[in-house]
Enzyme design. Structure first.
Site, PDB file in Angstrom:
ATOM      1  N   CYS A 149      15.031  51.956  51.868  1.00  0.00           N
ATOM      2  CA  CYS A 149      16.028  50.932  52.191  1.00  0.00           C
ATOM      3  C   CYS A 149      17.452  51.440  51.973  1.00  0.00           C
ATOM      4  O   CYS A 149      18.356  51.047  52.682  1.00  0.00           O
ATOM      5  CB  CYS A 149      15.785  49.676  51.374  1.00  0.00           C
ATOM      6  N   GLU A 180      19.057  49.335  61.650  1.00  0.00           N
ATOM      7  CA  GLU A 180      18.191  50.052  60.719  1.00  0.00           C
ATOM      8  C   GLU A 180      16.921  50.488  61.447  1.00  0.00           C
ATOM      9  O   GLU A 180      16.204  49.665  62.003  1.00  0.00           O
ATOM     10  CB  GLU A 180      17.803  49.130  59.554  1.00  0.00           C
ATOM     11  N   GLU A 194      15.954  41.305  48.582  1.00  0.00           N
ATOM     12  CA  GLU A 194      16.401  42.697  48.736  1.00  0.00           C
ATOM     13  C   GLU A 194      16.017  43.085  50.154  1.00  0.00           C
ATOM     14  O   GLU A 194      14.831  43.257  50.443  1.00  0.00           O
ATOM     15  CB  GLU A 194      15.651  43.623  47.768  1.00  0.00           C
ATOM     16  N   LYS A 221       2.138  39.432  46.830  1.00  0.00           N
ATOM     17  CA  LYS A 221       1.576  39.678  48.158  1.00  0.00           C
ATOM     18  C   LYS A 221       2.073  41.037  48.625  1.00  0.00           C
ATOM     19  O   LYS A 221       3.226  41.215  49.014  1.00  0.00           O
ATOM     20  CB  LYS A 221       1.984  38.626  49.182  1.00  0.00           C
TER      21      LYS A 221
HETATM   22  P1  NAD Z   1       8.863  43.120  56.470  1.00  0.00           P
HETATM   23  O1  NAD Z   1       9.955  42.158  56.235  1.00  0.00           O
HETATM   24  O2  NAD Z   1       8.224  43.157  57.796  1.00  0.00           O
HETATM   25  O3  NAD Z   1       7.674  42.873  55.431  1.00  0.00           O
HETATM   26  C1  NAD Z   1       7.904  42.778  54.049  1.00  0.00           C
HETATM   27  C2  NAD Z   1       6.901  41.814  53.462  1.00  0.00           C
HETATM   28  O4  NAD Z   1       7.106  40.528  54.032  1.00  0.00           O
HETATM   29  C3  NAD Z   1       5.441  42.181  53.750  1.00  0.00           C
HETATM   30  O5  NAD Z   1       4.645  41.880  52.623  1.00  0.00           O
HETATM   31  C4  NAD Z   1       5.088  41.282  54.910  1.00  0.00           C
HETATM   32  O6  NAD Z   1       3.718  40.973  54.981  1.00  0.00           O
HETATM   33  C5  NAD Z   1       5.902  40.035  54.595  1.00  0.00           C
HETATM   34  N1  NAD Z   1       6.215  39.261  55.797  1.00  0.00           N
HETATM   35  C6  NAD Z   1       6.417  39.745  57.050  1.00  0.00           C
HETATM   36  N2  NAD Z   1       6.657  38.724  57.906  1.00  0.00           N
HETATM   37  C7  NAD Z   1       6.610  37.581  57.182  1.00  0.00           C
HETATM   38  C8  NAD Z   1       6.770  36.198  57.494  1.00  0.00           C
HETATM   39  N3  NAD Z   1       7.023  35.780  58.744  1.00  0.00           N
HETATM   40  N4  NAD Z   1       6.662  35.297  56.494  1.00  0.00           N
HETATM   41  C9  NAD Z   1       6.401  35.705  55.236  1.00  0.00           C
HETATM   42  N5  NAD Z   1       6.209  36.987  54.881  1.00  0.00           N
HETATM   43  C10 NAD Z   1       6.318  37.924  55.834  1.00  0.00           C
HETATM   44  O7  NAD Z   1       9.444  44.524  56.051  1.00  0.00           O
HETATM   45  P2  NAD Z   1       8.690  45.932  56.085  1.00  0.00           P
HETATM   46  O8  NAD Z   1       8.673  46.418  57.486  1.00  0.00           O
HETATM   47  O9  NAD Z   1       7.410  45.845  55.338  1.00  0.00           O
HETATM   48  O10 NAD Z   1       9.662  46.802  55.184  1.00  0.00           O
HETATM   49  C11 NAD Z   1      10.753  47.453  55.720  1.00  0.00           C
HETATM   50  C12 NAD Z   1      12.016  46.688  55.404  1.00  0.00           C
HETATM   51  O11 NAD Z   1      12.141  46.500  53.999  1.00  0.00           O
HETATM   52  C13 NAD Z   1      13.262  47.439  55.806  1.00  0.00           C
HETATM   53  O12 NAD Z   1      14.166  46.571  56.420  1.00  0.00           O
HETATM   54  C14 NAD Z   1      13.836  47.921  54.481  1.00  0.00           C
HETATM   55  O13 NAD Z   1      15.193  48.171  54.473  1.00  0.00           O
HETATM   56  C15 NAD Z   1      13.447  46.834  53.569  1.00  0.00           C
HETATM   57  N6  NAD Z   1      13.435  47.299  52.171  1.00  0.00           N
HETATM   58  C16 NAD Z   1      14.451  46.875  51.353  1.00  0.00           C
HETATM   59  C17 NAD Z   1      14.528  47.310  50.036  1.00  0.00           C
HETATM   60  C18 NAD Z   1      15.638  46.853  49.128  1.00  0.00           C
HETATM   61  O14 NAD Z   1      15.514  46.985  47.916  1.00  0.00           O
HETATM   62  N7  NAD Z   1      16.729  46.314  49.639  1.00  0.00           N
HETATM   63  C19 NAD Z   1      13.534  48.169  49.546  1.00  0.00           C
HETATM   64  C20 NAD Z   1      12.509  48.578  50.405  1.00  0.00           C
HETATM   65  C21 NAD Z   1      12.472  48.113  51.719  1.00  0.00           C
END
Ligand code: NAD
Length: 497
Positions: free
Chosen positions: A300, A399, A265, A189
């Site tokens: 991240c 963050e 992650e 997804k």
């Molecule tokens: P997000 O958590 O909002 O979304 C990530 C994914 O989760 C998306 O596909 C989204 O549709 C899904 N999602 C969102 N809400 C959900 C829910 N209630 N139930 C199920 N799925 C849901 O994060 P984002 O804004 O897309 O990405 C930014 C974040 O990702 C930052 O916090 C960043 O640090 C983190 N990140 C971490 C790494 C790592 O390797 N640690 C790498 C890249 C990004």
């Protein structure tokens, strides 16, 4: 060599496919529901993407399970799977320009970065796990003469991968490649903001010979498609990259459903420390700027907290300000741009309000550029550096996921280790020193999954990537990632009768 006009022409000739990939082909979502797919460079709609429902998730999981049981991927020999994954990597390489364009148009990163970083990393990841799967060995344990105890690896079954928008293809492949290599069926997804490249990837996988139902892509909203995957009773493993808040939700979904294994992650607030003994301050300043301003700060492991020793503080900040100027945002399709557009209005607003909160809490703006900038109709932010007295300012704690750096002075090694570890997160950390003993001592004390000494953000597919504390657990990349997508089976064979 190439120009903005060159990439604009290429972009104009692209066909966008926004449907899901379910079973062995494109599929609209239930009742034809869609979400708009917006180009953050100018706010224009590129196309519509499928907005998958619970019923779409059910259908895809059913097909994934059927494929797993059928065995035309899960039961194939490692050598056969390897050949298909290598063809898959070849196809990604052949479509580099197209995939790089999709990435840049969809989420706003500079085309130069997509071409030089995201695409080579994606291809290499597929090749690495294609090769790695033939290196996996099983075990016979020393249990005594009358019994043979073996430990064999089996694929877990159906794996769902929920991924973010900042490195859409690369992070997808960090999960997809090891999970496929182990013989699983995988459902991806993608994030709402960046689904196009994953959909294209599914078509390339089918062309390479990945059987129907083994790799499917379900675009859609997190709280609908993502949640349905998290709560599904027939998914064995959920692997996630995204925010800490959503990561916690996935643990709750697993607890509420079938106790599927969850790998997270999550976010970060990574510290970087510059000691006065460092003889390479210019390089350190260049690295510190890149560590927060590359990819518009939407990284991240961005080193968003910088601690500089008092004796070199003023000199270092001047070097840093010079470096920061290079990251003024530009058109994502311009090969000269070192930073592009923020992914969407929501993220833009979030970062702008984070900067305002930090300033209201006493942070001093060091950047001589306009604090926040916009260009055209897209969402652009200038690199911003905020000076803080200690860790209490929100810019040193929360963050923001944007080009915003908090800088703080320190006076002793002990003090800075405490400051660096004073965080809910534990993803990356960096330190600059010419003192070998200090390099070892401080790296050992830093609470982080990854530590860089005299560099920042180096990576290789052979080296694990991931964090501690509320940055998550489990590791992407490296041979260790295969442990996440396989189960160990202990078999006892009685030899005494
Ligand atoms: P997000 O958590 O909002 O979304 C990530 C994914 O989760 C998306 O596909 C989204 O549709 C899904 N999602 C969102 N809400 C959900 C829910 N209630 N139930 C199920 N799925 C849901 O994060 P984002 O804004 O897309 O990405 C930014 C974040 O990702 C930052 O916090 C960043 O640090 C983190 N990140 C971490 C790494 C790592 O390797 N640690 C790498 C890249 C990004």
């Amino acid at each position: 060599m190439s120009t903005l006009e060159f990439w604009q022409q290429k972009a104009a000739a692209l066909n966008f496919e926004g449907r899901a990939w379910i079973g062995d082909g494109y599929s609209t979502a239930e009742q034809g529901r869609t979400l708009p797919c917006i180009n953050p460079a100018n706010g224009d709609k590129l196309t519509d993407i499928a907005d998958c429902s619970e019923a779409d998730v059910d259908r895809a999981v059913g097909l994934a399970r059927a494929a797993f049981k059928r065995g035309d991927w899960s039961q194939r020999t490692p050598a056969e799977r390897r050949a298909v994954l290598e063809r898959f990597a070849d196809l990604v390489a052949e479509h580099t320009e197209e995939l790089a364009l999709l990435e840049t148009l969809d989420m706003g990163k500079p085309i130069g970065d997509s071409l030089a970083f995201d695409l080579p990393q994606t291809e290499h990841c597929l090749r690495f796990y294609a090769g790695a799967l033939e290196t996996q060995t099983d075990e016979i344990l020393p249990t005594g003469k009358n019994v043979l105890a073996t430990v064999t690896r089996e694929p877990v079954g159906v794996v769902a991968a929920v991924v973010p928008w900042n490195f859409p293809l690369m992070i997808t492949c960090w999960k997809l490649a090891p999970a496929l290599a182990c013989g699983n069926s995988v459902i991806v997804k993608p994030a709402e903001q960046s689904s196009l490249s994953a959909i294209r990837l599914a078509a390339l996988a089918a062309e390479a010979g990945i059987p129907a139902g083994v790799f499917q892509v379900l675009p859609g909203q997190g709280r609908i498609t993502g949640q349905a995957l998290g709560l599904h009773m027939d998914i064995d493993c959920l692997t996630f990259t995204g925010s800490t808040l959503t990561g916690k939700r996935f643990m709750a979904y697993a607890a509420q459903s079938n106790l599927k294994r969850v790998w997270l992650e999550c976010g970060g607030k990574s510290p970087q420390i510059v000691f006065a003994d460092s003889q390479q301050l210019e390089r350190a300043a260049a690295c510190a700027a890149a560590a927060i301003f590359v990819n518009q700060g939407e990284v991240c492991i961005a080193a968003s907290r910088l601690y500089v020793e008092d004796a070199i503080y003023d000199e270092f900040v001047q070097l840093l300000l010079e470096q920061a100027r290079q990251y003024q945002p530009g058109a994502p399709l311009d090969p000269a741009s070192r930073a592009g557009a923020m992914v969407d209005q929501l993220q833009f607003d979030r970062v702008v309000s984070g900067v305002k909160d930090a300033v209201a809490a006493g942070a001093r703006t060091l950047t001589d550029t306009a604090l926040i900038g916009t260009q055209g109709a897209g969402w652009y932010l200038n690199p911003t550096i905020l000076e803080c007295d200690d860790n209490s300012n929100p810019v040193m704690r929360e963050e923001l996921f944007g080009p915003v750096l908090g800088v703080c002075r320190f006076h002793s090694e002990e003090e800075v280790v405490a400051l660096a570890n004073d965080s809910d997160y534990g993803l990356g950390a960096g330190l600059w020193t010419d003192n070998l003993g200090r390099a070892h001592r401080v790296s050992h004390q830093l609470q982080a999954g990854m530590v860089w000494v005299n560099s920042y953000a180096d990576g290789d597919i052979t080296v694990p990537f991931g964090g501690r504390k509320q940055s998550g657990f489990g590791r992407d990349k490296s041979i260790h990632a295969m442990d996440k997508y396989s189960d160990l089976k202990s078999t006892w064979i009685d030899l005494s009768h």
